[in-house]
Design an enzyme around this catalytic site. Structure first.
Site, mmCIF file in Angstrom:
data_model
loop_
_atom_site.group_PDB
_atom_site.id
_atom_site.type_symbol
_atom_site.label_atom_id
_atom_site.label_comp_id
_atom_site.label_asym_id
_atom_site.label_seq_id
_atom_site.Cartn_x
_atom_site.Cartn_y
_atom_site.Cartn_z
ATOM 1 N N HIS A 90 60.377 4.985 107.593
ATOM 2 C CA HIS A 90 61.405 4.493 108.531
ATOM 3 C C HIS A 90 60.649 3.745 109.627
ATOM 4 O O HIS A 90 60.211 4.327 110.620
ATOM 5 C CB HIS A 90 62.214 5.666 109.095
ATOM 6 C CG HIS A 90 63.027 6.359 108.052
ATOM 7 N ND1 HIS A 90 64.085 5.732 107.403
ATOM 8 C CD2 HIS A 90 62.946 7.594 107.505
ATOM 9 C CE1 HIS A 90 64.610 6.574 106.513
ATOM 10 N NE2 HIS A 90 63.933 7.697 106.550
ATOM 11 N N GLU A 122 59.591 17.154 105.456
ATOM 12 C CA GLU A 122 59.357 17.205 106.911
ATOM 13 C C GLU A 122 58.906 18.574 107.418
ATOM 14 O O GLU A 122 59.458 19.107 108.382
ATOM 15 C CB GLU A 122 60.623 16.742 107.654
ATOM 16 C CG GLU A 122 61.050 15.333 107.271
ATOM 17 C CD GLU A 122 62.278 14.837 108.029
ATOM 18 O OE1 GLU A 122 62.857 15.603 108.816
ATOM 19 O OE2 GLU A 122 62.642 13.662 107.827
ATOM 20 N N GLU A 159 61.946 6.097 101.608
ATOM 21 C CA GLU A 159 63.143 5.903 102.450
ATOM 22 C C GLU A 159 63.003 4.657 103.325
ATOM 23 O O GLU A 159 63.337 4.661 104.515
ATOM 24 C CB GLU A 159 63.371 7.140 103.344
ATOM 25 C CG GLU A 159 63.458 8.440 102.566
ATOM 26 C CD GLU A 159 63.827 9.654 103.419
ATOM 27 O OE1 GLU A 159 64.249 9.500 104.587
ATOM 28 O OE2 GLU A 159 63.679 10.784 102.906
ATOM 29 N N ASP A 186 63.177 1.610 105.559
ATOM 30 C CA ASP A 186 63.983 0.685 106.360
ATOM 31 C C ASP A 186 63.123 0.246 107.527
ATOM 32 O O ASP A 186 62.176 0.926 107.905
ATOM 33 C CB ASP A 186 65.349 1.259 106.786
ATOM 34 C CG ASP A 186 65.321 2.653 107.372
ATOM 35 O OD1 ASP A 186 64.298 3.049 107.965
ATOM 36 O OD2 ASP A 186 66.350 3.360 107.259
ATOM 37 N N ASN A 217 57.525 15.207 101.061
ATOM 38 C CA ASN A 217 58.072 13.979 101.656
ATOM 39 C C ASN A 217 58.096 14.102 103.177
ATOM 40 O O ASN A 217 58.521 15.130 103.713
ATOM 41 C CB ASN A 217 59.505 13.815 101.114
ATOM 42 C CG ASN A 217 60.147 12.474 101.397
ATOM 43 O OD1 ASN A 217 59.576 11.432 101.068
ATOM 44 N ND2 ASN A 217 61.337 12.483 101.980
#
Ligand code: XIL
Length: 320
Positions: free
Chosen positions: A208, A131, A240, A242, A172
């Site tokens: 996400h 990030e 990651e 979701d 990432n």
């Protein structure tokens, strides 16, 4: 048969899940996580972050990370290690230390060297920097950028490469699933690191996502953006995943969510260098979403009672 078995059969390295130390005392949860038909890979959600590993300067604590690494070895699962350099879960001794350029570079290099050396040979991937970008693709101001400048990125990757030459090194981030300023910024990071003569092996797309929107709505948009990264000679991993919705989830939302999960799988399947997909934990029981996005959740293929959401699970399975 399960999502991991299918992923491997489709030529991918794994389908996996994040996990965390506190959850491992939940025996049914642990049994589900350890079922390699479903999950061939795990990621520690927290226990390899800076605040856990080096809470005080020069004091290293690998106990919690070791538990996850040992579990992966015991289960025969691939370990993605996460994460060496991030502005969050960074101890205040780093953030507020007031270090000059040379001192912060040596702190950064030492942290990475110690941690990567400790886990040498165990981490298939390392998320080296997490990030580093704002939404418009400019660099996020954090203590590393403010003190060292953009060179902190190649410096971090060089230290990781020296400590474990066989680990695949990743940048990432979130909101780089679709084309746009932030994806362009991540591509700039790949070029920057290579320009320094330093190795970067992959881009982690956190993913996400939100039911019915952002990134998963179109397989072709998803694959086009992954191809923009692989054109720079790096792999792509979904790190990651979701897909959240307003809770309680409606039946319509779950149906849309099943399609969204299938789109992500189909996108990865279509891109040769998309190496695998990781859920950010596999069950709503331990999802981070409700604690951060108020009123949202139900983001994972297993519910709060560790039961498969049949519609979602089958959509993932059949998409491979
Ligand atoms: C999250 C964890 O899941 C939470 O338990 C923790 O409180 C905060 O961090 N992007 C990342 C992950 O790269 O490390 C974050 O994990 C979720 C967002």
């Amino acid at each position: 048969d399960g999502p991991n078995t299918r992923a491997v059969a489709a030529g991918k390295q794994y389908f996996g899940s994040a996990t965390d130390n506190g959850e491992l005392t939940d025996a049914p949860y642990l049994a589900g996580l350890s079922n390699t038909a479903d999950f061939g890979q795990i990621t520690p959600a927290n226990s390899m972050k800076w605040d856990t590993i080096e809470p005080s300067r020069g004091i290293f604590s690998f106990t919690k990370g070791d538990v996850i690494a040992d579990l992966a070895a015991k289960n025969g699962q691939i370990l993605r290690c996460h994460t060496l350099v991030w502005h969050n879960q960074l101890p205040s001794w780093v953030t507020n230390g007031g270090f000059d350029n040379a001192t912060l570079i040596s702190i950064l290099q030492n942290h990475i060297t110690q941690e990567v050396t400790h886990y040498k040979g165990k981490c298939a991937h390392w998320d080296v920097v997490n990030e580093a970008l704002n939404e418009d693709g400019t660099y996020r101001t954090n203590v590393f950028y403010n003190t060292i400048g953009e060179a902190y990125l190649p410096i971090a990757f060089a230290a990781a490469a020296a400590a474990d030459p066989s680990a695949k090194l990743y940048y990432n981030d979130y909101n780089i699933e679709a084309a746009g300023g932030k994806s362009t910024g991540a591509q700039r990071i790949v070029k920057l690191i290579k320009q320094y003569g330093v190795k970067i092996d992959g881009i982690g797309m956190q993913a996400h996502l939100i039911v019915g929107s952002t990134g998963s709505e179109s397989v072709s948009a998803w694959t086009a953006n992954m191809n923009a990264f692989t054109a720079l000679n790096v792999d792509v991993a979904i790190t990651e995943l979701d897909i959240r919705t307003t809770t309680p989830a409606t039946a319509a939302a779950v149906t849309q969510q099943a399609k969204d999960y299938a789109n992500v799988v189909q996108g990865c399947k279509a891109v040769a260098r998309c190496v695998g997909i990781t859920l950010w934990d596999y069950t709503d029981k331990y999802s981070w979403i409700p604690s951060v996005f108020s009123g949202q959740g139900a983001a994972l293929p297993w519910d709060e009672n560790l039961q498969k959401k049949t519609e979602v699970y089958n959509a993932i399975l059949n998409a491979w």
